[in-house]
Design an enzyme around this catalytic site. Structure first.
Site, PDB file in Angstrom:
ATOM      1  N   ASP A  27       0.889  -1.149   0.000  1.00 10.70           N
ATOM      2  CA  ASP A  27       0.000   0.000   0.000  1.00 10.70           C
ATOM      3  C   ASP A  27       0.929   1.201   0.000  1.00 10.70           C
ATOM      4  O   ASP A  27       1.527   1.528   1.030  1.00 10.70           O
ATOM      5  CB  ASP A  27      -0.883   0.007   1.253  1.00 10.70           C
ATOM      6  CG  ASP A  27      -1.903   1.118   1.176  1.00 10.70           C
ATOM      7  OD1 ASP A  27      -1.546   2.203   0.697  1.00 10.70           O
ATOM      8  OD2 ASP A  27      -3.058   0.906   1.576  1.00 10.70           O
ATOM      9  N   HIS A  28       1.055   1.859  -1.162  1.00 16.74           N
ATOM     10  CA  HIS A  28       2.101   2.895  -1.240  1.00 16.74           C
ATOM     11  C   HIS A  28       1.819   4.078  -0.317  1.00 16.74           C
ATOM     12  O   HIS A  28       2.710   4.830   0.013  1.00 16.74           O
ATOM     13  CB  HIS A  28       2.341   3.341  -2.687  1.00 16.74           C
ATOM     14  CG  HIS A  28       1.299   4.268  -3.236  1.00 16.74           C
ATOM     15  ND1 HIS A  28       0.082   3.832  -3.684  1.00 16.74           N
ATOM     16  CD2 HIS A  28       1.284   5.612  -3.398  1.00 16.74           C
ATOM     17  CE1 HIS A  28      -0.629   4.869  -4.112  1.00 16.74           C
ATOM     18  NE2 HIS A  28       0.081   5.970  -3.939  1.00 16.74           N
ATOM     19  N   HIS A  74      -5.903   2.253   0.953  1.00 15.09           N
ATOM     20  CA  HIS A  74      -5.315   3.487   1.478  1.00 15.09           C
ATOM     21  C   HIS A  74      -6.139   4.135   2.605  1.00 15.09           C
ATOM     22  O   HIS A  74      -5.607   4.490   3.648  1.00 15.09           O
ATOM     23  CB  HIS A  74      -5.156   4.523   0.358  1.00 15.09           C
ATOM     24  CG  HIS A  74      -4.507   3.997  -0.873  1.00 15.09           C
ATOM     25  ND1 HIS A  74      -3.476   3.099  -0.842  1.00 15.09           N
ATOM     26  CD2 HIS A  74      -4.735   4.246  -2.190  1.00 15.09           C
ATOM     27  CE1 HIS A  74      -3.098   2.828  -2.083  1.00 15.09           C
ATOM     28  NE2 HIS A  74      -3.845   3.498  -2.914  1.00 15.09           N
TER      29      HIS A  74
HETATM   30  C1  BG6 Z   1      -3.715   4.328  -6.466  1.00 16.18           C
HETATM   31  C2  BG6 Z   1      -5.071   4.297  -7.128  1.00 16.18           C
HETATM   32  O1  BG6 Z   1      -3.586   3.278  -5.565  1.00 16.18           O
HETATM   33  O2  BG6 Z   1      -3.568   5.555  -5.786  1.00 16.18           O
HETATM   34  C3  BG6 Z   1      -5.226   5.468  -8.080  1.00 16.18           C
HETATM   35  O3  BG6 Z   1      -5.199   3.090  -7.855  1.00 16.18           O
HETATM   36  C4  BG6 Z   1      -4.953   6.753  -7.361  1.00 16.18           C
HETATM   37  O4  BG6 Z   1      -6.517   5.490  -8.654  1.00 16.18           O
HETATM   38  C5  BG6 Z   1      -3.625   6.690  -6.627  1.00 16.18           C
HETATM   39  O5  BG6 Z   1      -4.918   7.779  -8.341  1.00 16.18           O
HETATM   40  C6  BG6 Z   1      -3.438   7.908  -5.759  1.00 16.18           C
HETATM   41  O6  BG6 Z   1      -2.135   7.862  -5.260  1.00 16.18           O
HETATM   42  P1  BG6 Z   1      -1.401   9.199  -4.840  1.00 16.18           P
HETATM   43  O7  BG6 Z   1      -0.126   8.752  -4.230  1.00 16.18           O
HETATM   44  O8  BG6 Z   1      -1.235  10.007  -6.098  1.00 16.18           O
HETATM   45  O9  BG6 Z   1      -2.334   9.877  -3.886  1.00 16.18           O
END
Ligand code: BG6
Length: 518
Positions: free
Chosen positions: A211-212, A274
């Site tokens: 989960d980044h 997230h």
């Molecule tokens: C991803 C989703 O996990 O997170 C995307 O699949 C989303 O739809 C993205 O745009 C958002 O990541 P961040 O880091 O740009 O907030």
């Protein structure tokens, strides 16, 4: 620590840029074990946009192990040279713009054309790896990265397992780990089925579900903020907190991902992972120690305390919406249904606002609002902890206006900061207050911080699962969300439930109403 003052703000900026300020034990941990990184889906978008740039940046910062190999595997017929050229192209704008180090980095880059459904293809891959181990001294350690569409996960896991890639039979001390990108299934049942396939070949401590968001610096700071300071925990509960508002809004639309997004929608795409993880970090109990299993135990406990939403009162808990035409930064943009690849009658929600409760001693009765959407007015991710008003209006005879309650904000992006608002007397007026913001910002440290993908790759090479999702939590989140998703997706309900909002606006009015009904 530097501090900057203006009239209504005090900003604290930790100067981590100064290397002397960083104690040795706090510096980056370069993985000690050599390893081979095998990227399935190496000719795809994720490899080019995230994985390869992250690996190259780690390399430029001397954060990769001394001996490593990156073996790209994909269906495309590419020579090794063509793959290297493709990867080099993808690095425009990455660290080391002159690519001085690219040449030596590229010596460790290889490509293997694979048929994902053919077991012999995996046997050939395993043989190639053995040769590379000998040539580069990578010692039989394997990091497998599934950067492929999710429908291929089970096929690859099973075939890779059969080819012996989940463990190295001739080497007792070698490790093999697998990184899995979301989505981990599309509901409780499919997530369990994916886990069963994974567990047939890999044990839970070999599985790294990414989960980044957890690798974002300010997100990692939430637990430190809560549990390394004595002054916040005593007020971190239903007696002092009115509500918590977690918001991840994006200006981007569905882009080129309609094929995936049409099936996923915002609840699977952003909430199951997230948003739930941000919720857990803000609301969980302190772990006995900051160790991966203990932290993940506390998260699971928190997910077990989520109050299930009664379907008959769904409107009081959930607003789903889809973006229509509008404009972002002055530029006209199409509505979701007119995006390439999207069904013109699509009912997929691109926005959700959810009100939920946690049934435990600490949080009973405190609403948590979770909001996320595409094509909104701003790109911002933040968590607001809204404290209650003072219990008694001591100053009612002095100050003309009401007293704003304190608010603590974790800004995760684009700014990375923590801010606390409090009230002070306005010095030029006998009868006025003003809100002061006390801020801590990571602004000066950006060049020294890891990008999310650098952090997850490094942690996986170091065998640290703290920032990765564990199976039980995954299932608990699906258990909470699956009935909601299924209810909203039934033909009768989906038309009724889905609202619209103009692209570039703050979202549907119904969400404001949901939040106003405290
Ligand atoms: C991803 C989703 O996990 O997170 C995307 O699949 C989303 O739809 C993205 O745009 C958002 O990541 P961040 O880091 O740009 O907030």
């Amino acid at each position: 620590m530097d501090s900057v003052h203006d009239d209504n703000q005090v900003t604290l900026q930790a100067n981590l840029a100064d290397a002397d300020a960083v104690p040795a034990q706090c510096r980056r941990v370069t993985p000690s074990d050599p390893c081979a990184i095998i990227i399935f889906g190496a000719s795809g978008d994720l490899t080019a946009r995230k994985i390869l740039p992250a690996l190259y940046k780690l390399y430029c910062n001397n954060s990769l192990p001394r001996s490593f190999v990156i073996l790209g595997a994909a269906r495309s017929m590419l020579t090794r040279e063509a793959f290297i050229d493709k990867m080099k192209e993808a690095l425009t704008g990455a660290a080391d713009p002159d690519m001085e180090r690219w040449k030596t980095f590229a010596e460790s880059l290889y490509y293997h054309q694979i048929d994902y459904t053919d077991e012999e293809s995996y046997a050939a891959l395993a043989a190639t790896l053995k040769g590379l181990d000998r040539k580069h001294g990578t010692g039989g350690n394997r990091l497998l990265y599934l950067a492929v569409p999710p429908f291929l996960y089970q096929t690859i896991v099973t075939a890779a397992g059969r080819a012996g890639l989940s463990h190295e039979p001739d080497c007792r001390s070698c490790w093999s780990r697998i990184i899995v990108e979301k989505p981990f299934g599309s509901n409780l049942e499919t997530s369990r089925s994916l886990d069963n396939s994974l567990h047939e070949w890999f044990t839970e401590n070999q599985i790294y579900r990414i989960d980044h968001y957890l690798a974002k610096e300010t997100v990692q700071n939430i637990l430190v903020f809560r549990f390394a300071n004595a002054i916040f925990e005593p007020v971190w509960n239903r007696q002092f907190i009115e509500y918590v508002d977690i918001c991840a809004s994006e200006t981007l639309g569905v882009e080129h991902r309609a094929g995936y997004y049409e099936q996923a929608g915002v609840l699977r795409d952003m909430f199951q992972n997230h948003m739930m993880q941000l919720l857990a970090l803000i609301a969980m109990e302190p772990p006995a120690r900051f160790e991966s299993e203990m932290v993940r135990d506390e998260k699971a406990k928190l997910f077990k305390s989520l109050r299930s939403v009664a379907m008959k009162n769904l409107d009081d808990h959930l607003v789903l919406a889809q973006y229509g035409v509008g404009s972002i930064n002055g530029k006209k943009v199409p509505g979701y249904r007119s995006e390439p690849g999207v069904d013109p009658q699509s009912f997929t929600p691109t926005y959700a606002c959810m009100k939920l409760f946690i049934d435990n001693w600490r949080w009973e009765g405190v609403p948590f609002y979770l909001t996320s959407g595409k094509r909104l007015a701003q790109k911002t991710t933040r968590i607001e902890v809204q404290f209650k008003e003072v219990p008694h209006a001591v100053f009612q005879n002095v100050f003309t206006e009401g007293i704003n309650a304190n608010r603590l904000t974790f800004s995760i992006q684009p700014e990375e900061k923590i801010a606390l608002t409090f009230q002070a007397k306005n010095p030029v007026s006998a009868s006025c207050l003003r809100s002061i913001n006390m801020e801590f910002s990571y602004e000066g440290d950006k060049d020294h911080m890891f990008e999310a993908y650098e952090k997850v790759l490094l942690d996986c090479m170091n065998g640290d699962q703290m920032l990765f999702l564990r199976q039980d939590s995954e299932e608990l989140c699906w258990e909470f969300l699956t009935p909601l998703i299924e209810d909203c997706e039934t033909c009768i309900n989906r038309e009724k439930t889905l609202k619209t909002y103009g692209a570039g606006t703050p979202g549907p009015l119904e969400a404001e109403r949901l939040k106003a009904r405290l």
